[in-house]
Design a protein around this motif. Sequence first.
Motif, PDB file in Angstrom:
ATOM      1  N   GLU A 151     -24.082  49.517 -14.716  1.00 52.63           N
ATOM      2  CA  GLU A 151     -23.928  48.890 -13.414  1.00 52.63           C
ATOM      3  C   GLU A 151     -25.174  48.097 -13.023  1.00 52.63           C
ATOM      4  OE1 GLU A 151     -20.873  51.729 -14.043  1.00 52.63           O
ATOM      5  OE2 GLU A 151     -23.045  52.090 -14.072  1.00 52.63           O
ATOM      6  N   LEU A 152     -26.355  48.609 -13.397  1.00 54.62           N
ATOM      7  CA  LEU A 152     -27.579  47.854 -13.109  1.00 54.62           C
ATOM      8  C   LEU A 152     -27.591  46.548 -13.901  1.00 54.62           C
ATOM      9  CD1 LEU A 152     -30.330  47.654 -11.732  1.00 54.62           C
ATOM     10  CD2 LEU A 152     -31.312  48.905 -13.671  1.00 54.62           C
ATOM     11  N   ASP A 153     -27.187  46.593 -15.158  1.00 54.42           N
ATOM     12  CA  ASP A 153     -27.086  45.371 -15.953  1.00 54.42           C
ATOM     13  C   ASP A 153     -26.174  44.346 -15.281  1.00 54.42           C
ATOM     14  OD1 ASP A 153     -28.747  46.251 -17.988  1.00 54.42           O
ATOM     15  OD2 ASP A 153     -27.108  46.880 -19.303  1.00 54.42           O
ATOM     16  N   ALA A 154     -25.035  44.803 -14.796  1.00 58.15           N
ATOM     17  CA  ALA A 154     -24.078  43.889 -14.173  1.00 58.15           C
ATOM     18  C   ALA A 154     -24.666  43.260 -12.917  1.00 58.15           C
ATOM     19  CB  ALA A 154     -22.786  44.637 -13.847  1.00 58.15           C
ATOM     20  N   LEU A 155     -25.394  44.047 -12.141  1.00 63.52           N
ATOM     21  CA  LEU A 155     -26.015  43.521 -10.916  1.00 63.52           C
ATOM     22  C   LEU A 155     -27.032  42.443 -11.247  1.00 63.52           C
ATOM     23  CD1 LEU A 155     -27.262  45.580  -7.890  1.00 63.52           C
ATOM     24  CD2 LEU A 155     -28.774  43.911  -8.954  1.00 63.52           C
ATOM     25  N   ARG A 227     -31.322  55.051 -24.458  1.00 59.27           N
ATOM     26  CA  ARG A 227     -30.057  55.376 -25.133  1.00 59.27           C
ATOM     27  C   ARG A 227     -29.029  54.279 -24.923  1.00 59.27           C
ATOM     28  NH1 ARG A 227     -29.435  61.785 -23.329  1.00 59.27           N
ATOM     29  NH2 ARG A 227     -31.124  62.608 -24.663  1.00 59.27           N
ATOM     30  N   HIS A 228     -29.042  53.700 -23.737  1.00 58.38           N
ATOM     31  CA  HIS A 228     -28.128  52.602 -23.418  1.00 58.38           C
ATOM     32  C   HIS A 228     -28.372  51.421 -24.357  1.00 58.38           C
ATOM     33  CE1 HIS A 228     -25.738  49.920 -20.909  1.00 58.38           C
ATOM     34  NE2 HIS A 228     -26.788  49.162 -20.652  1.00 58.38           N
ATOM     35  N   LEU A 229     -29.636  51.056 -24.567  1.00 60.16           N
ATOM     36  CA  LEU A 229     -29.946  49.968 -25.490  1.00 60.16           C
ATOM     37  C   LEU A 229     -29.509  50.300 -26.912  1.00 60.16           C
ATOM     38  CD1 LEU A 229     -33.525  48.837 -24.401  1.00 60.16           C
ATOM     39  CD2 LEU A 229     -31.410  47.552 -24.149  1.00 60.16           C
ATOM     40  N   ARG A 230     -29.820  51.504 -27.354  1.00 53.81           N
ATOM     41  CA  ARG A 230     -29.432  51.928 -28.707  1.00 53.81           C
ATOM     42  C   ARG A 230     -27.927  51.814 -28.893  1.00 53.81           C
ATOM     43  NH1 ARG A 230     -29.583  58.144 -29.103  1.00 53.81           N
ATOM     44  NH2 ARG A 230     -27.762  57.732 -27.778  1.00 53.81           N
ATOM     45  N   ASP A 231     -27.172  52.283 -27.915  1.00 54.81           N
ATOM     46  CA  ASP A 231     -25.715  52.297 -28.050  1.00 54.81           C
ATOM     47  C   ASP A 231     -25.118  50.905 -27.938  1.00 54.81           C
ATOM     48  OD1 ASP A 231     -26.010  55.015 -28.280  1.00 54.81           O
ATOM     49  OD2 ASP A 231     -25.345  55.477 -26.238  1.00 54.81           O
ATOM     50  N   ILE A 238     -25.530  44.142 -27.385  1.00 56.32           N
ATOM     51  CA  ILE A 238     -26.889  44.143 -26.856  1.00 56.32           C
ATOM     52  C   ILE A 238     -27.110  43.005 -25.862  1.00 56.32           C
ATOM     53  CG2 ILE A 238     -27.899  42.701 -28.671  1.00 56.32           C
ATOM     54  CD1 ILE A 238     -29.474  45.842 -26.999  1.00 56.32           C
ATOM     55  N   GLY A 239     -26.323  41.966 -25.952  1.00 54.00           N
ATOM     56  CA  GLY A 239     -26.444  40.854 -25.011  1.00 54.00           C
ATOM     57  C   GLY A 239     -26.154  41.244 -23.575  1.00 54.00           C
ATOM     58  N   GLN A 240     -25.516  42.388 -23.363  1.00 55.05           N
ATOM     59  CA  GLN A 240     -25.227  42.832 -22.000  1.00 55.05           C
ATOM     60  C   GLN A 240     -26.458  43.426 -21.317  1.00 55.05           C
ATOM     61  OE1 GLN A 240     -21.852  45.500 -22.000  1.00 55.05           O
ATOM     62  NE2 GLN A 240     -20.599  44.108 -23.240  1.00 55.05           N
ATOM     63  N   ALA A 241     -27.418  43.884 -22.088  1.00 53.11           N
ATOM     64  CA  ALA A 241     -28.598  44.539 -21.525  1.00 53.11           C
ATOM     65  C   ALA A 241     -29.479  43.514 -20.817  1.00 53.11           C
ATOM     66  CB  ALA A 241     -29.381  45.246 -22.620  1.00 53.11           C
ATOM     67  N   GLN A 242     -29.994  43.898 -19.658  1.00 62.34           N
ATOM     68  CA  GLN A 242     -30.814  42.998 -18.844  1.00 62.34           C
ATOM     69  C   GLN A 242     -32.229  43.522 -18.617  1.00 62.34           C
ATOM     70  OE1 GLN A 242     -29.400  40.020 -17.538  1.00 62.34           O
ATOM     71  NE2 GLN A 242     -27.655  40.590 -18.825  1.00 62.34           N
ATOM     72  N   VAL A 243     -32.532  44.710 -19.122  1.00 59.28           N
ATOM     73  CA  VAL A 243     -33.731  45.435 -18.706  1.00 59.28           C
ATOM     74  C   VAL A 243     -34.517  45.924 -19.917  1.00 59.28           C
ATOM     75  CG1 VAL A 243     -34.528  47.509 -17.485  1.00 59.28           C
ATOM     76  CG2 VAL A 243     -32.636  46.154 -16.549  1.00 59.28           C
ATOM     77  N   PHE A 244     -35.851  45.986 -19.755  1.00 61.60           N
ATOM     78  CA  PHE A 244     -36.731  46.605 -20.742  1.00 61.60           C
ATOM     79  C   PHE A 244     -37.226  47.924 -20.157  1.00 61.60           C
ATOM     80  CE2 PHE A 244     -36.707  42.230 -21.943  1.00 61.60           C
ATOM     81  CZ  PHE A 244     -36.959  42.186 -23.306  1.00 61.60           C
ATOM     82  N   PRO A 245     -36.871  49.062 -20.747  1.00 59.99           N
ATOM     83  CA  PRO A 245     -37.377  50.332 -20.227  1.00 59.99           C
ATOM     84  C   PRO A 245     -38.833  50.517 -20.615  1.00 59.99           C
ATOM     85  CG  PRO A 245     -36.138  50.717 -22.236  1.00 59.99           C
ATOM     86  CD  PRO A 245     -36.024  49.238 -21.944  1.00 59.99           C
ATOM     87  N   ALA A 246     -39.598  51.139 -19.719  1.00 56.18           N
ATOM     88  CA  ALA A 246     -41.022  51.368 -19.979  1.00 56.18           C
ATOM     89  C   ALA A 246     -41.291  52.833 -20.257  1.00 56.18           C
ATOM     90  CB  ALA A 246     -41.855  50.913 -18.785  1.00 56.18           C
TER      91      ALA A 246
END
Length: 348
Positions: A151-155, A227-231, A238-246
């Motif tokens: 949901e954060l990616d979509a926002l 885990r979200h990025l891995r999956d 992977i193109g759906q991901a919008q964030v880099f976790p720290a």
Amino acid sequence: MTVRRLFTAGALALAAVALIPGQQAGATGPGELPFGSATTVGLHNTYDPAAFPYLAQGLDTGTGMIELDAWTDTITKEWKVSHSNPLGNGNNCVNASTPAQLYTGGANKNLEACFDDLRVWLAAHPAAGPLVVKLELKGGFAANRGMGPKELDALIAAHLGAAAFRPADLLARPGGGSYATLDDAARAGNWPTRAALAGRAMVEVIPGTVEESNPFDTLHTDVEYGRHLRDLSATGRIGQAQVFPAVHGAAAADPRSRYETTIRPWFVLFDGDAAAYVNGIDTSWYDSRHYLLVMTDAQNVAPAISGTDPTADQARARVTQLAAAHASVVSSDWRHLPGIQSLALPRG
């Protein structure tokens, strides 16, 4: 009446170049530095109305990083932006749709409004940036209630749009194809130049203070998004991901060792206390692998200086010191020093 500190893109660039120490500037301008090879300056809690009546005024300083604190309101399904109120907003975001609206109208809007303001400001300042947007999820995700990484990616995709520099962008090889993981891409030096990323923003997410102190929260933001990025990668999305976790918190050696092995390669951004990093941690480890390193509370590095109003010389010396210590972003509350906020130095 609020005085707007508006800087043209040209003025910001000239200020950054003028403040680069002569021994570091060399023949390469700050725009030609790879994103992972530069040190910039960031603002803590930029959303706070006590800091800036409007978020755009924080951006006008030329800063290299802004910070937003967000809460998941699972009752209304809204992402609230405030320091301490999980059910209400306390911020300077106005939901602008034109540049003129950035400095007018009511504030205290939801997270998407902050990204709308950011998108509009970047479109009006195409030579600015690149900008890091540090998002602290105060209480963490609530994926089981429809407020998780997806949901954060979509926002972000809906409200920041093409201005977002995404994990897939770092993965993309210049000649075609892509690296398997963010770690592979970073260590290969695949960061675009700052000039190539002008007008764009990279969203960093860190676990929140409430989440980290909650003994009942056993799945923190960093692990959940890793885990979200891995999956997503495993399923070709992977193109759906919008964030880099720290990886949050300064630590010696490889701090990712506390994670499960399958998500470690999805962390190339590290965030922690500046004083801890310079007190015995080998920060060249991050720089040599082209990982990003955000150093917070820069004012507390000995000898301590003001956290809000140091002199320009004091702040410049501290940024130069931490650039030599391999920081990617030097963070503080130096909101009254636009000449410092717009610095871009060679890292290391």
